[in-house]
Design a protein around this motif. Structure first.
Motif, PDB file in Angstrom:
ATOM      1  N   GLU A  63     -56.999 -21.944  70.235  1.00  0.00           N
ATOM      2  CA  GLU A  63     -58.302 -22.185  70.853  1.00  0.00           C
ATOM      3  C   GLU A  63     -59.421 -21.558  70.026  1.00  0.00           C
ATOM      4  O   GLU A  63     -59.269 -20.459  69.488  1.00  0.00           O
ATOM      5  CB  GLU A  63     -58.381 -21.583  72.261  1.00  0.00           C
ATOM      6  N   THR A  64     -60.544 -22.260  69.967  1.00  0.00           N
ATOM      7  CA  THR A  64     -61.755 -21.698  69.379  1.00  0.00           C
ATOM      8  C   THR A  64     -62.345 -20.738  70.401  1.00  0.00           C
ATOM      9  O   THR A  64     -62.407 -21.047  71.590  1.00  0.00           O
ATOM     10  CB  THR A  64     -62.756 -22.814  69.042  1.00  0.00           C
ATOM     11  N   VAL A  65     -62.748 -19.561  69.933  1.00  0.00           N
ATOM     12  CA  VAL A  65     -63.279 -18.536  70.821  1.00  0.00           C
ATOM     13  C   VAL A  65     -64.557 -17.942  70.240  1.00  0.00           C
ATOM     14  O   VAL A  65     -64.792 -18.001  69.035  1.00  0.00           O
ATOM     15  CB  VAL A  65     -62.258 -17.402  71.068  1.00  0.00           C
ATOM     16  N   VAL A  66     -65.347 -17.389  71.114  1.00  0.00           N
ATOM     17  CA  VAL A  66     -66.475 -16.544  70.715  1.00  0.00           C
ATOM     18  C   VAL A  66     -66.174 -15.172  71.285  1.00  0.00           C
ATOM     19  O   VAL A  66     -65.947 -15.028  72.485  1.00  0.00           O
ATOM     20  CB  VAL A  66     -67.819 -17.083  71.270  1.00  0.00           C
ATOM     21  N   LEU A  67     -66.127 -14.176  70.428  1.00  0.00           N
ATOM     22  CA  LEU A  67     -65.902 -12.803  70.865  1.00  0.00           C
ATOM     23  C   LEU A  67     -67.253 -12.092  70.874  1.00  0.00           C
ATOM     24  O   LEU A  67     -67.969 -12.091  69.865  1.00  0.00           O
ATOM     25  CB  LEU A  67     -64.930 -12.085  69.929  1.00  0.00           C
ATOM     26  N   GLN A  68     -67.584 -11.496  72.008  1.00  0.00           N
ATOM     27  CA  GLN A  68     -68.829 -10.745  72.150  1.00  0.00           C
ATOM     28  C   GLN A  68     -68.508  -9.298  72.490  1.00  0.00           C
ATOM     29  O   GLN A  68     -67.688  -9.033  73.369  1.00  0.00           O
ATOM     30  CB  GLN A  68     -69.688 -11.323  73.277  1.00  0.00           C
ATOM     31  N   TRP A  69     -69.119  -8.370  71.764  1.00  0.00           N
ATOM     32  CA  TRP A  69     -68.978  -6.933  72.049  1.00  0.00           C
ATOM     33  C   TRP A  69     -70.261  -6.259  71.602  1.00  0.00           C
ATOM     34  O   TRP A  69     -70.846  -6.627  70.604  1.00  0.00           O
ATOM     35  CB  TRP A  69     -67.752  -6.348  71.344  1.00  0.00           C
ATOM     36  N   GLY A  70     -70.692  -5.268  72.393  1.00  0.00           N
ATOM     37  CA  GLY A  70     -71.960  -4.616  72.068  1.00  0.00           C
ATOM     38  C   GLY A  70     -73.022  -5.694  71.924  1.00  0.00           C
ATOM     39  O   GLY A  70     -73.126  -6.588  72.730  1.00  0.00           O
ATOM     40  N   GLY A  71     -73.779  -5.673  70.856  1.00  0.00           N
ATOM     41  CA  GLY A  71     -74.753  -6.722  70.580  1.00  0.00           C
ATOM     42  C   GLY A  71     -74.243  -7.732  69.569  1.00  0.00           C
ATOM     43  O   GLY A  71     -75.031  -8.468  68.985  1.00  0.00           O
ATOM     44  N   ASN A  72     -72.933  -7.776  69.357  1.00  0.00           N
ATOM     45  CA  ASN A  72     -72.339  -8.638  68.330  1.00  0.00           C
ATOM     46  C   ASN A  72     -71.671  -9.858  68.936  1.00  0.00           C
ATOM     47  O   ASN A  72     -71.248  -9.835  70.093  1.00  0.00           O
ATOM     48  CB  ASN A  72     -71.287  -7.851  67.532  1.00  0.00           C
ATOM     49  N   GLU A  73     -71.544 -10.887  68.108  1.00  0.00           N
ATOM     50  CA  GLU A  73     -70.900 -12.127  68.531  1.00  0.00           C
ATOM     51  C   GLU A  73     -70.309 -12.798  67.297  1.00  0.00           C
ATOM     52  O   GLU A  73     -70.993 -12.948  66.286  1.00  0.00           O
ATOM     53  CB  GLU A  73     -71.943 -13.026  69.188  1.00  0.00           C
ATOM     54  N   LYS A  74     -69.023 -13.176  67.372  1.00  0.00           N
ATOM     55  CA  LYS A  74     -68.359 -13.854  66.249  1.00  0.00           C
ATOM     56  C   LYS A  74     -67.558 -15.038  66.767  1.00  0.00           C
ATOM     57  O   LYS A  74     -66.837 -14.932  67.762  1.00  0.00           O
ATOM     58  CB  LYS A  74     -67.412 -12.906  65.500  1.00  0.00           C
ATOM     59  N   LEU A  75     -67.674 -16.145  66.051  1.00  0.00           N
ATOM     60  CA  LEU A  75     -66.890 -17.344  66.331  1.00  0.00           C
ATOM     61  C   LEU A  75     -65.578 -17.230  65.577  1.00  0.00           C
ATOM     62  O   LEU A  75     -65.536 -16.768  64.430  1.00  0.00           O
ATOM     63  CB  LEU A  75     -67.664 -18.579  65.854  1.00  0.00           C
ATOM     64  N   GLY A  76     -64.502 -17.635  66.213  1.00  0.00           N
ATOM     65  CA  GLY A  76     -63.207 -17.574  65.547  1.00  0.00           C
ATOM     66  C   GLY A  76     -62.170 -18.410  66.252  1.00  0.00           C
ATOM     67  O   GLY A  76     -62.481 -19.232  67.116  1.00  0.00           O
ATOM     68  N   LYS A  77     -60.935 -18.186  65.880  1.00  0.00           N
ATOM     69  CA  LYS A  77     -59.803 -18.892  66.455  1.00  0.00           C
ATOM     70  C   LYS A  77     -58.786 -17.859  66.924  1.00  0.00           C
ATOM     71  O   LYS A  77     -58.495 -16.899  66.224  1.00  0.00           O
ATOM     72  CB  LYS A  77     -59.175 -19.803  65.405  1.00  0.00           C
ATOM     73  N   LEU A  78     -58.269 -18.056  68.146  1.00  0.00           N
ATOM     74  CA  LEU A  78     -57.199 -17.204  68.638  1.00  0.00           C
ATOM     75  C   LEU A  78     -55.929 -17.594  67.893  1.00  0.00           C
ATOM     76  O   LEU A  78     -55.440 -18.714  68.021  1.00  0.00           O
ATOM     77  CB  LEU A  78     -57.020 -17.369  70.145  1.00  0.00           C
ATOM     78  N   VAL A  79     -55.425 -16.707  67.066  1.00  0.00           N
ATOM     79  CA  VAL A  79     -54.300 -17.001  66.190  1.00  0.00           C
ATOM     80  C   VAL A  79     -52.971 -16.760  66.891  1.00  0.00           C
ATOM     81  O   VAL A  79     -52.026 -17.525  66.735  1.00  0.00           O
ATOM     82  CB  VAL A  79     -54.389 -16.153  64.898  1.00  0.00           C
ATOM     83  N   TRP A  80     -52.875 -15.692  67.658  1.00  0.00           N
ATOM     84  CA  TRP A  80     -51.634 -15.381  68.364  1.00  0.00           C
ATOM     85  C   TRP A  80     -51.953 -14.675  69.666  1.00  0.00           C
ATOM     86  O   TRP A  80     -53.035 -14.103  69.827  1.00  0.00           O
ATOM     87  CB  TRP A  80     -50.700 -14.527  67.497  1.00  0.00           C
ATOM     88  N   LEU A  81     -51.013 -14.729  70.603  1.00  0.00           N
ATOM     89  CA  LEU A  81     -51.151 -14.046  71.884  1.00  0.00           C
ATOM     90  C   LEU A  81     -49.756 -13.733  72.399  1.00  0.00           C
ATOM     91  O   LEU A  81     -48.899 -14.616  72.453  1.00  0.00           O
ATOM     92  CB  LEU A  81     -51.899 -14.917  72.889  1.00  0.00           C
ATOM     93  N   SER A  82     -49.513 -12.478  72.755  1.00  0.00           N
ATOM     94  CA  SER A  82     -48.228 -12.054  73.288  1.00  0.00           C
ATOM     95  C   SER A  82     -48.462 -10.970  74.318  1.00  0.00           C
ATOM     96  O   SER A  82     -49.058  -9.935  74.000  1.00  0.00           O
ATOM     97  CB  SER A  82     -47.338 -11.531  72.153  1.00  0.00           C
ATOM     98  N   GLN A  83     -48.026 -11.206  75.546  1.00  0.00           N
ATOM     99  CA  GLN A  83     -48.172 -10.234  76.635  1.00  0.00           C
ATOM    100  C   GLN A  83     -49.610  -9.748  76.760  1.00  0.00           C
ATOM    101  O   GLN A  83     -49.877  -8.549  76.825  1.00  0.00           O
ATOM    102  CB  GLN A  83     -47.194  -9.085  76.449  1.00  0.00           C
ATOM    103  N   HIS A  84     -50.537 -10.669  76.784  1.00  0.00           N
ATOM    104  CA  HIS A  84     -51.975 -10.432  77.000  1.00  0.00           C
ATOM    105  C   HIS A  84     -52.695  -9.789  75.819  1.00  0.00           C
ATOM    106  O   HIS A  84     -53.872  -9.462  75.915  1.00  0.00           O
ATOM    107  CB  HIS A  84     -52.230  -9.610  78.269  1.00  0.00           C
ATOM    108  N   VAL A  85     -52.021  -9.568  74.705  1.00  0.00           N
ATOM    109  CA  VAL A  85     -52.640  -9.025  73.496  1.00  0.00           C
ATOM    110  C   VAL A  85     -52.641 -10.121  72.447  1.00  0.00           C
ATOM    111  O   VAL A  85     -51.633 -10.800  72.256  1.00  0.00           O
ATOM    112  CB  VAL A  85     -51.889  -7.779  72.978  1.00  0.00           C
TER     113      VAL A  85
END
Length: 131
Positions: A63-85
């Motif tokens: 999935e394509t995702v946007v990660l936001q933290w603090g005042g930052n934002e980056k577009l990316g792709k979720l590469v892997w996911l295992s047990q919520h990480v």
């Protein structure tokens, strides 16, 4: 094998990985997920999906995702996911200034009580019926 500069390259050994515990948001077409930013490098980040707060299935690898933290934002792709990480590969590099700013955010977050403070605020909101 991918070269270090190719778009699908394996970046797990990125030497500039910053360990964090910052609250963040992962936005996908299927919704917004509260996450914890576990680490950050110039090319990606590792997140933990807050399964209790999201109340929906986790985002899916690819999935394509946007990660936001603090005042930052980056577009990316979720590469892997295992047990919520999971791991996100960013489309654009996280700059040294953004890494430094995130390190300062982490220091402030810990100084102000970090996760314990977040849990107390969540409990207070729940008690007031605002969960």
């Amino acid at each position: 094998m991918d070269s270090p500069d190719s778009p699908g390259a394996d970046r797990r050994r990125d030497p500039e990985r910053l360990q964090t515990s910052l609250p963040a948001r992962c936005i996908t077409l299927s919704g917004t997920y509260p996450v914890v930013l576990l680490d950050l490098s110039p090319h990606g980040g590792r997140i933990e999906v807050d399964e209790e707060a999201s109340r929906r299935p986790d985002p899916q690898p690819g999935e394509t995702v946007v990660l936001q933290w603090g005042g930052n934002e980056k577009l990316g792709k979720l590469v892997w996911l295992s047990q919520h990480v999971g791991g996100i590969a960013f489309e654009e590099v996280v700059t040294p200034a953004e890494l430094k700013g995130t390190a300062l955010l982490q220091e402030d977050y810990i100084a102000q009580g970090g996760k314990l403070r977040d849990m107390a605020l969540y409990a207070a909101d729940w008690a007031k019926g605002r969960s």
